[in-house]
Design an enzyme around this catalytic site. Structure first.
Site, PDB file in Angstrom:
ATOM      1  N   HIS A 145       0.846  -1.203   0.000  1.00 56.26           N
ATOM      2  CA  HIS A 145       0.000   0.000   0.000  1.00 56.26           C
ATOM      3  C   HIS A 145       0.884   1.257   0.000  1.00 56.26           C
ATOM      4  O   HIS A 145       0.676   2.178  -0.806  1.00 56.26           O
ATOM      5  CB  HIS A 145      -0.917  -0.056   1.229  1.00 56.26           C
ATOM      6  CG  HIS A 145      -1.757   1.149   1.492  1.00 56.26           C
ATOM      7  ND1 HIS A 145      -3.144   1.115   1.487  1.00 56.26           N
ATOM      8  CD2 HIS A 145      -1.433   2.439   1.791  1.00 56.26           C
ATOM      9  CE1 HIS A 145      -3.614   2.322   1.772  1.00 56.26           C
ATOM     10  NE2 HIS A 145      -2.594   3.149   1.954  1.00 56.26           N
ATOM     11  N   GLU A 146       1.875   1.285   0.890  1.00 51.89           N
ATOM     12  CA  GLU A 146       2.743   2.469   0.965  1.00 51.89           C
ATOM     13  C   GLU A 146       3.607   2.600  -0.294  1.00 51.89           C
ATOM     14  O   GLU A 146       3.800   3.705  -0.802  1.00 51.89           O
ATOM     15  CB  GLU A 146       3.612   2.417   2.228  1.00 51.89           C
ATOM     16  CG  GLU A 146       2.835   2.419   3.538  1.00 51.89           C
ATOM     17  CD  GLU A 146       1.855   3.579   3.673  1.00 51.89           C
ATOM     18  OE1 GLU A 146       2.107   4.657   3.110  1.00 51.89           O
ATOM     19  OE2 GLU A 146       0.810   3.396   4.344  1.00 51.89           O
ATOM     20  N   HIS A 198       1.638   4.215  -2.952  1.00 49.55           N
ATOM     21  CA  HIS A 198       1.612   5.685  -2.846  1.00 49.55           C
ATOM     22  C   HIS A 198       2.840   6.285  -3.524  1.00 49.55           C
ATOM     23  O   HIS A 198       2.756   7.265  -4.272  1.00 49.55           O
ATOM     24  CB  HIS A 198       1.583   6.124  -1.379  1.00 49.55           C
ATOM     25  CG  HIS A 198       0.240   6.015  -0.711  1.00 49.55           C
ATOM     26  ND1 HIS A 198      -0.940   6.346  -1.342  1.00 49.55           N
ATOM     27  CD2 HIS A 198      -0.094   5.654   0.561  1.00 49.55           C
ATOM     28  CE1 HIS A 198      -1.940   6.171  -0.497  1.00 49.55           C
ATOM     29  NE2 HIS A 198      -1.462   5.742   0.658  1.00 49.55           N
ATOM     30  N   HIS A 228      -5.600   6.844  -2.428  1.00 48.62           N
ATOM     31  CA  HIS A 228      -6.614   5.976  -1.831  1.00 48.62           C
ATOM     32  C   HIS A 228      -7.822   5.875  -2.764  1.00 48.62           C
ATOM     33  O   HIS A 228      -8.144   6.834  -3.480  1.00 48.62           O
ATOM     34  CB  HIS A 228      -7.031   6.521  -0.459  1.00 48.62           C
ATOM     35  CG  HIS A 228      -5.918   6.474   0.538  1.00 48.62           C
ATOM     36  ND1 HIS A 228      -5.534   7.548   1.295  1.00 48.62           N
ATOM     37  CD2 HIS A 228      -5.075   5.460   0.872  1.00 48.62           C
ATOM     38  CE1 HIS A 228      -4.507   7.208   2.063  1.00 48.62           C
ATOM     39  NE2 HIS A 228      -4.216   5.951   1.826  1.00 48.62           N
TER      40      HIS A 228
HETATM   41 ZN    ZN Z   1      -2.509   5.128   2.282  1.00 51.39          ZN
END
Ligand code: ZN
Length: 290
Positions: free
Chosen positions: A189-190, A193, A199
């Site tokens: 997830h990171e 980014h 998101h």
């Molecule tokens: Zn996030």
């Protein structure tokens, strides 16, 4: 040329004059304001494309979401987008330059130091960084390559929280902080980014799928429900996305969810895998070149 361009440019070149610039920008038009919360947080409220975007500034760092930082330059561009006199071309030019992707679908990285982690935990952390890369590359053309002398790369750290910068920036090292060393999907997830992915609830088309009421969110957490200008959500809105939040995340009262489906029902999040929609999103941002 509108004054806001000048002001936003000043933001890029002058950190020491930040406050004066904000005040000047505030005078210029009603689409921007800032307020201070208790502690060290300033909340910047920007009206962009008819929707409010909140940016928290903490210790000189701009947060687009709780775990997502943006540069002074990206913040300056968001300030420019509050100017309603921009024509379509000017707006599109700024919007497309907001987030950059990694050249050649290749992300360079540097592994974290052991720090205070014990040997076994550290080994698991390293293994789970690799597992996170494997999750991302399973159905994409992304490559993760250990950095030698490249100026742009991800530097992992074990930290008290999870966060990452947004996208690639020239000559910038992306500091990716990881608290959940035991979760490959949270690490992925990171990393996503850092690849320029927002998101799921920040997709510009999200209001076709969910109802978001930031008045039900805790003070200072509205940043997590921004609509990301120009962000290309891919395919159908994806409740299974590893980038999607739960209905009650950041709610003042868990019985009063910040987000619901259009029919009022609630949903939970998963942090175990990348969904079909996650892969579609990555492949749209990083198309296979051959
Ligand atoms: Zn996030």
């Amino acid at each position: 040329m509108k004054k806001i361009f000048y002001l936003a440019t000043l933001v890029l070149v002058s950190i020491s004059c930040k406050q004066a610039i904000y005040e000047a920008a505030e005078d210029e038009h009603a689409n921007y304001s800032s307020t201070s919360l208790a502690g060290d947080t300033t909340v910047h409220k920007l009206l962009i494309n008819g929707e409010h975007t909140y940016i928290n500034e903490i210790g000189g760092i701009y947060y687009f979401a709780e775990d997502l930082t943006i540069t002074d330059e990206q913040f300056g561009k968001l300030l420019q987008l509050t100017n309603t006199s921009l024509n379509t071309t000017e707006r599109a030019t700024i919007t497309t330059s907001l987030t950059s992707v990694w050249p050649n679908n290749t992300v360079y990285y540097s592994l974290p130091a052991q720090g205070s982690l014990n040997a076994a935990t550290y080994q698991t952390f390293l293994q789970n960084i690799q597992n996170a890369f494997n999750l991302i590359t399973a159905e994409t053309s992304m490559q993760f390559v250990q950095r030698t002398n490249q100026p742009e790369y991800i530097q992992f750290f074990h930290s008290t929280g999870n966060n990452s910068p947004l996208g690639w920036s020239r000559n910038r090292v992306n500091r990716v902080n990881i608290y959940n060393w035991n979760s490959p999907a949270i690490i992925a997830h990171e990393v996503m980014h850092s690849m320029g992915i927002h998101h799921e609830q920040c997709r510009p088309d999200r209001n076709n799928y969910i109802i978001v009421d930031v008045t039900k969110a805790q003070s200072g957490t509205s940043i997590n429900f921004n609509i990301a200008a120009g962000y290309a959500g891919n395919g159908t809105f994806d409740f299974n996305s590893v980038m999607m939040y739960s209905s009650t995340d950041f709610a003042i009262n868990p019985s009063q969810p910040v987000m619901t489906r259009l029919d009022g029902s609630t949903f939970t999040k998963q942090r175990s895998y990348l969904s079909t929609g996650d892969y579609a999103g990555i492949n749209a941002l990083y198309p296979a070149t051959n």
